[in-house]
Design an enzyme around this catalytic site. Structure first.
Site, PDB file in Angstrom:
ATOM      1  N   GLN A  11       0.861  -1.181   0.000  1.00  0.00           N
ATOM      2  CA  GLN A  11       0.000   0.000   0.000  1.00  0.00           C
ATOM      3  C   GLN A  11       0.893   1.226   0.000  1.00  0.00           C
ATOM      4  O   GLN A  11       1.746   1.393   0.879  1.00  0.00           O
ATOM      5  CB  GLN A  11      -0.910   0.027   1.222  1.00  0.00           C
ATOM      6  CG  GLN A  11      -1.886   1.195   1.217  1.00  0.00           C
ATOM      7  CD  GLN A  11      -2.794   1.214   2.433  1.00  0.00           C
ATOM      8  OE1 GLN A  11      -2.395   0.760   3.516  1.00  0.00           O
ATOM      9  NE2 GLN A  11      -3.996   1.737   2.279  1.00  0.00           N
ATOM     10  N   LYS A  16       2.755   9.995  -0.473  1.00  0.00           N
ATOM     11  CA  LYS A  16       3.148   9.970  -1.885  1.00  0.00           C
ATOM     12  C   LYS A  16       2.362  11.032  -2.645  1.00  0.00           C
ATOM     13  O   LYS A  16       1.172  11.249  -2.413  1.00  0.00           O
ATOM     14  CB  LYS A  16       2.871   8.591  -2.492  1.00  0.00           C
ATOM     15  CG  LYS A  16       3.654   7.455  -1.860  1.00  0.00           C
ATOM     16  CD  LYS A  16       5.099   7.436  -2.317  1.00  0.00           C
ATOM     17  CE  LYS A  16       5.235   6.893  -3.714  1.00  0.00           C
ATOM     18  NZ  LYS A  16       6.669   6.758  -4.101  1.00  0.00           N
ATOM     19  N   CYS A  28       7.672  -0.964  -8.189  1.00  0.00           N
ATOM     20  CA  CYS A  28       7.899  -0.521  -9.567  1.00  0.00           C
ATOM     21  C   CYS A  28       9.378  -0.192  -9.731  1.00  0.00           C
ATOM     22  O   CYS A  28      10.005   0.373  -8.825  1.00  0.00           O
ATOM     23  CB  CYS A  28       7.052   0.698  -9.901  1.00  0.00           C
ATOM     24  SG  CYS A  28       5.269   0.378  -9.907  1.00  0.00           S
ATOM     25  N   SER A  29       9.945  -0.522 -10.893  1.00  0.00           N
ATOM     26  CA  SER A  29      11.409  -0.478 -11.044  1.00  0.00           C
ATOM     27  C   SER A  29      11.977   0.920 -11.243  1.00  0.00           C
ATOM     28  O   SER A  29      13.059   1.225 -10.761  1.00  0.00           O
ATOM     29  CB  SER A  29      11.839  -1.377 -12.210  1.00  0.00           C
ATOM     30  OG  SER A  29      11.251  -0.945 -13.423  1.00  0.00           O
ATOM     31  N   GLU A 101       0.059   9.753 -14.154  1.00  0.00           N
ATOM     32  CA  GLU A 101       1.178   8.964 -14.672  1.00  0.00           C
ATOM     33  C   GLU A 101       0.890   8.556 -16.117  1.00  0.00           C
ATOM     34  O   GLU A 101      -0.271   8.415 -16.524  1.00  0.00           O
ATOM     35  CB  GLU A 101       1.408   7.711 -13.811  1.00  0.00           C
ATOM     36  CG  GLU A 101       1.858   8.045 -12.393  1.00  0.00           C
ATOM     37  CD  GLU A 101       2.310   6.822 -11.606  1.00  0.00           C
ATOM     38  OE1 GLU A 101       2.113   5.694 -12.103  1.00  0.00           O
ATOM     39  OE2 GLU A 101       2.853   7.011 -10.514  1.00  0.00           O
ATOM     40  N   GLU A 103       3.134   5.912 -18.620  1.00  0.00           N
ATOM     41  CA  GLU A 103       4.401   5.186 -18.646  1.00  0.00           C
ATOM     42  C   GLU A 103       4.261   3.795 -19.261  1.00  0.00           C
ATOM     43  O   GLU A 103       3.161   3.309 -19.500  1.00  0.00           O
ATOM     44  CB  GLU A 103       4.964   5.071 -17.226  1.00  0.00           C
ATOM     45  CG  GLU A 103       4.055   4.352 -16.254  1.00  0.00           C
ATOM     46  CD  GLU A 103       4.551   4.434 -14.819  1.00  0.00           C
ATOM     47  OE1 GLU A 103       5.362   5.334 -14.511  1.00  0.00           O
ATOM     48  OE2 GLU A 103       4.126   3.606 -14.006  1.00  0.00           O
TER      49      GLU A 103
END
Length: 212
Positions: A11, A16, A28-29, A101, A103
């Site tokens: 979570q 954020k 997420c990378s 976002e 992406e």
């Protein structure tokens, strides 16, 4: 995934900027330029190993979840496919939000023995848990829980099927070079998202960058 085939959900922290408090994938990378080891892959050359993306994923698991890199052997990480998505964070900021976002997501699977020790970074993660597929589906039906639009989109476009055949997924059975595009749920459309917008809207190509 742990050795009981359960997925580690996280979570996102309430602090954020984008999509706070949502439940989502493990990590997420977010690959970066100028990193050692290199995290930037050229798709046609790097497929199917994508070593750069795997380096980035291990780095971010350490940053967000405190998982030691030695507990995430890169040689066992399996790349599956890619998704292209966008979403406006209207749930947090309203219809005129400036945040969202857009992406490309690379899907990586890894199964470990037991459960890896987690020491979550409170600036990134407010909660985490290992869940079975049925437990996740039940959670997704809970109206009191928020979910990231990318995670819902990915799970509904193959994620549950790959999980159901986890052994095959980890052996590369579903690995491909596709980039599957999807729009977000309607609640993540902002006032400025128009019907004429499509998958290339707002995308800056490398050729454009080179010409400017």
């Amino acid at each position: 995934f742990d050795d009981q085939d359960r997925m580690l959900l996280t979570q996102r922290a309430g602090t954020k900027i984008t999509f706070p408090n949502v439940w989502t994938n493990t990590c997420c990378s977010h690959p970066l330029y100028d990193m050692t080891p290199n995290e930037v892959d050229v798709a046609d050359d790097a497929y199917p190993m994508f070593p750069g993306i795997k380096h980035a994923a291990v780095r971010k698991c350490k940053h967000e979840l405190g998982i030691a890199p030695e507990n995430l052997p890169k040689e066992d990480i399996q790349f599956l496919t890619r998704f292209h998505y966008w979403a406006a964070d209207t749930v947090t900021y309203g219809d005129d939000t400036a945040w969202g976002e857009h992406e490309i997501d690379y899907i990586l699977f890894l199964q470990v023995n037991g459960q890896v020790p987690v020491d979550a970074n409170p600036d990134e993660v407010s909660d985490y848990k290992y869940v079975s597929m049925e437990e996740m589906k039940d959670m997704m039906e809970d109206p009191d829980l928020l979910w990231s639009p990318w995670f819902r989109g990915i799970m509904n476009r193959g994620g549950f099927d790959w999980w159901a055949d986890l052994r095959g997924s980890l052996q590369g059975k579903y690995t491909n070079l596709d980039v599957t595009f999807f729009d977000p749920p309607k609640e993540h459309y902002a006032s400025y998202n128009l019907p004429s917008h499509e998958r290339k809207t707002g995308v800056l190509s490398s050729s454009t960058v080179e010409q400017t």
